[in-house]
Design a protein around this motif. Structure first.
Motif, mmCIF file in Angstrom:
data_model
loop_
_atom_site.group_PDB
_atom_site.id
_atom_site.type_symbol
_atom_site.label_atom_id
_atom_site.label_comp_id
_atom_site.label_asym_id
_atom_site.label_seq_id
_atom_site.Cartn_x
_atom_site.Cartn_y
_atom_site.Cartn_z
ATOM 1 N N ARG A 31 -13.360 59.609 95.460
ATOM 2 C CA ARG A 31 -13.979 60.676 96.257
ATOM 3 C C ARG A 31 -13.756 60.880 97.773
ATOM 4 N N MET A 46 -20.100 65.079 90.600
ATOM 5 C CA MET A 46 -19.250 64.409 89.866
ATOM 6 C C MET A 46 -19.700 64.654 88.467
ATOM 7 N N TYR A 60 -15.532 67.686 90.074
ATOM 8 C CA TYR A 60 -16.313 67.907 91.266
ATOM 9 C C TYR A 60 -16.742 69.252 91.351
#
Length: 68
Positions: A31, A46, A60
Motif C-alpha cells: 500500500r 482495500m 483500492y
C-alpha cells in the motif's frame, strides 16, 4: 477437483498496479509503495473484488464523503 494457482492483482481507478516481488506478501508495504504512485491510496479502502480467471483482484477504492 482441480487446484489452480492464483496470482494477486491490485487495481486503483481501473488501472492495474505493479506488484514488486519483494513486497508481494506485505499488504501494508505494498500500500505504501502504491501510494508513491497515487497518493490517494493512503486514504482508500482495500476491497476484495473476487477472483477472475486465475487472478485474485484487490481494489483500492477512494473514500467518498463530505468534508467537515
Amino acid at each position: 477437483m482441480e487446484i489452480n494457482q492464483l496470482t494477486r492483482a491490485y487495481r486503483y481507478d481501473g488501472i492495474d498496479l505493479p506488484v514488486p516481488p519483494h513486497l508481494a506478501g506485505d499488504a501494508q508495504g505494498l500500500r505504501a509503495y502504491h501510494a508513491t504512485l497515487y497518493p490517494a491510496i493512503l486514504n482508500a479502502e482495500m476491497v476484495d473484488a473476487g477472483v477472475t480467471g486465475t487472478v485474485h483482484v484487490t481494489e483500492y477504492r477512494r473514500a467518498v464523503g463530505t468534508k467537515g
